[in-house]
Design an enzyme around this catalytic site. Structure first.
Site, PDB file in Angstrom:
ATOM      1  N   GLN A  25       4.396   0.253 -11.311  1.00 17.10           N
ATOM      2  CA  GLN A  25       3.162   0.798 -10.726  1.00 17.10           C
ATOM      3  C   GLN A  25       1.915   0.241 -11.402  1.00 17.10           C
ATOM      4  OE1 GLN A  25       2.972   2.567  -7.998  1.00 17.10           O
ATOM      5  NE2 GLN A  25       5.116   3.173  -7.755  1.00 17.10           N
ATOM      6  N   HIS A  57       7.940  -4.941  -3.652  1.00 15.91           N
ATOM      7  CA  HIS A  57       7.413  -4.228  -2.469  1.00 15.91           C
ATOM      8  C   HIS A  57       6.273  -3.266  -2.791  1.00 15.91           C
ATOM      9  CE1 HIS A  57       9.528  -0.191  -2.632  1.00 15.91           C
ATOM     10  NE2 HIS A  57      10.274  -0.860  -3.486  1.00 15.91           N
ATOM     11  N   CYS A  90      11.732   8.026  -4.206  1.00 14.88           N
ATOM     12  CA  CYS A  90      13.136   8.066  -4.623  1.00 14.88           C
ATOM     13  C   CYS A  90      13.620   9.484  -4.870  1.00 14.88           C
ATOM     14  CB  CYS A  90      13.349   7.236  -5.879  1.00 14.88           C
ATOM     15  SG  CYS A  90      12.897   5.539  -5.624  1.00 14.88           S
ATOM     16  N   THR A 131      24.752 -14.946  -5.241  1.00 14.47           N
ATOM     17  CA  THR A 131      23.914 -16.004  -4.670  1.00 14.47           C
ATOM     18  C   THR A 131      22.458 -15.558  -4.608  1.00 14.47           C
ATOM     19  OG1 THR A 131      25.793 -16.681  -3.357  1.00 14.47           O
ATOM     20  CG2 THR A 131      23.645 -17.501  -2.629  1.00 14.47           C
TER      21      THR A 131
HETATM   22  N1  PMP Z   1       9.962   2.236 -11.255  1.00 10.38           N
HETATM   23  C1  PMP Z   1       8.895   2.811 -10.700  1.00 10.38           C
HETATM   24  C2  PMP Z   1       7.799   3.310 -11.590  1.00 10.38           C
HETATM   25  C3  PMP Z   1       8.783   2.915  -9.313  1.00 10.38           C
HETATM   26  O1  PMP Z   1       7.695   3.482  -8.771  1.00 10.38           O
HETATM   27  C4  PMP Z   1       9.832   2.419  -8.501  1.00 10.38           C
HETATM   28  C5  PMP Z   1       9.764   2.532  -6.994  1.00 10.38           C
HETATM   29  N2  PMP Z   1       9.683   3.854  -6.523  1.00 10.38           N
HETATM   30  C6  PMP Z   1      10.944   1.827  -9.130  1.00 10.38           C
HETATM   31  C7  PMP Z   1      10.966   1.755 -10.506  1.00 10.38           C
HETATM   32  C8  PMP Z   1      12.095   1.282  -8.330  1.00 10.38           C
HETATM   33  O2  PMP Z   1      11.728   0.109  -7.668  1.00 10.38           O
HETATM   34  P1  PMP Z   1      12.581  -0.485  -6.463  1.00 10.38           P
HETATM   35  O3  PMP Z   1      12.156   0.261  -5.239  1.00 10.38           O
HETATM   36  O4  PMP Z   1      12.196  -1.928  -6.410  1.00 10.38           O
HETATM   37  O5  PMP Z   1      14.023  -0.305  -6.795  1.00 10.38           O
END
Ligand code: PMP
Length: 383
Positions: A179, A201, A323, A237
């Site tokens: 972030q 992303h 998440c 790969t």
């Molecule tokens: N660390 C932080 C601080 C995040 O905000 C996120 C994404 N929510 C991740 C790790 C995980 O990243 P990714 O979506 O690429 O697995």
């Protein structure tokens, strides 16, 4: 609709989308194949690694491409714990880390590793001295995020890294920079950082792409068995189109960092000011935090109800981090900051990006006011 969930994911740059298509078309060969087609793909991979390394100010051999920061964090934490377990079994972290760090460490805890969770203050920050105090002769790893994905709180990473390396040069320092990258300047080499995770992303790159900086000299136990790609650390790969597209996003994010921050800070501060006008709302982030995240709670209201009301008003925000947003549990991050369960259940995260301007914030503020009116009248009717 106005999208204010940049901390969960961002719209890819048109150039990123174009690059994926072009590279898929032209460089479909396996980068490990020794024919000319394979060599072309490998050249592009090499070039991408050079650009990423230059942008981060590190060596090309120190870049490991991954499928995203979840993988980078798992690789960094478990890879260190397994490789250096003969040195010690103690890990230092906080309770406010992203699930990919927190759950990796919990997994190790179940395997017998000893974990110290350093407390955070009411703004979600760790103190450098508390981190140092938690480190002992058995410590192998300190893992901290730079910017919190829920509240935008910033840990004093540079100070922690420098002090840590002065006193405990052998302790490995992992930073989740997801972030922070593209918003907060960080010199990896001067911050005592050994491992640094990035995700494409979150910076207008493609999903399914990330990287891990692994300081040279450091060894990690690979988590996957298979081929010798990525210096043997990540069998499989290489996804050259996605890596080339991520490289564009990383370069652009770093080039545009100062300009982006200068634009986002006043927008964020307008939102913070507006939230302060509603005495029943609790602000969980501050103007000392990251420029793109504002987090507040509306105690007594369920976060999903607030989110869906805002969606009906044309505004997309999120509850906890993407998440964890499908859990019904209160936010672990807010609880660790000493907030009540009610506050931790009613949190809303607004996150900004480079497409936003003052007019968008006007519309967002209007929608927040409308949301309150609707929820208050609904509550009254309900009673
Ligand atoms: N660390 C932080 C601080 C995040 O905000 C996120 C994404 N929510 C991740 C790790 C995980 O990243 P990714 O979506 O690429 O697995």
């Amino acid at each position: 609709m106005l999208y204010f969930d940049y901390a969960a994911s961002t719209p890819p740059y048109p150039d990123v989308i174009r690059t994926i298509g072009e590279v898929m078309n032209r460089h479909y060969a396996n980068a490990s194949s020794i024919h000319g087609y394979g060599e072309d793909a490998e050249r592009l991979l090499k070039r991408s690694r050079e650009v990423c390394a230059k942008t981060l100010g590190v060596k090309t051999s120190e870049i490991v491409f991954t499928s995203g920061a979840t993988e980078s964090n798992n690789m960094a934490i478990k890879g260190t714990a397994f490789r250096y377990r003969s040195r010690g079994k103690h890990i230092v972290t906080t309770k406010t880390e992203h699930a990919s760090v927190y759950e990796s460490i919990r997994f190790l805890e179940q395997m017998g590793y000893d974990i110290t969770y350093v407390p955070v203050d009411s703004e979600g920050q760790v103190k450098c001295e508390d981190v140092l105090e938690a480190v002992g002769k058995d410590t192998i790893l300190v893992s901290l995020m730079h910017v919190n994905n829920e509240t935008g709180a910033i840990h004093p990473i540079m100070n922690i890294g420098q002090q840590l390396k002065k006193v405990y040069p052998k302790v490995i320092f992992h930073v989740d920079g997801v972030q922070a990258f593209g918003k907060i300047k960080l010199e990896l080499q001067q911050s005592g950082i050994d491992l640094y995770s990035l995700s494409a992303h979150k910076i207008r790159g493609p999903k399914g792409a990330g990287l891990l900086y692994v300081r040279s000299g450091l060894e990690l136990t690979p988590l996957m068995s298979g081929g010798s790609q990525e210096g043997g650390l990540r069998a499989g790969t290489e996804n050259v189109p996605i890596i080339a597209a991520m490289t564009k996003a990383i370069r652009l994010a770093e080039e545009q960092r100062s300009e982006l921050c200068a634009r986002l800070v006043p927008l964020r501060d307008r939102l913070i000011e507006e939230i302060g006008r509603h005495p029943e709302w609790e602000l969980n982030s501050s103007s000392k935090g990251a420029p793109h995240i504002v987090h507040f709670s509306y105690p007594g209201m369920k976060a999903e109800v607030i989110l869906h009301t805002l969606e009906q008003l044309g505004i997309i925000v999120s509850t906890q981090s993407a998440c964890s947003s499908k859990y019904t549990e209160p936010s672990r991050v807010l609880l660790a900051m000493g907030k009540s369960e009610e506050i931790a259940r009613s949190g809303i995260r607004i996150s900004l990006g480079d497409t936003h301007n003052d007019e968008h914030i006007d519309q967002l503020i209007h929608a927040l006011q409308q949301m309150k009116k609707r929820l208050v009248s609904f509550e009254g009717w309900n009673r």
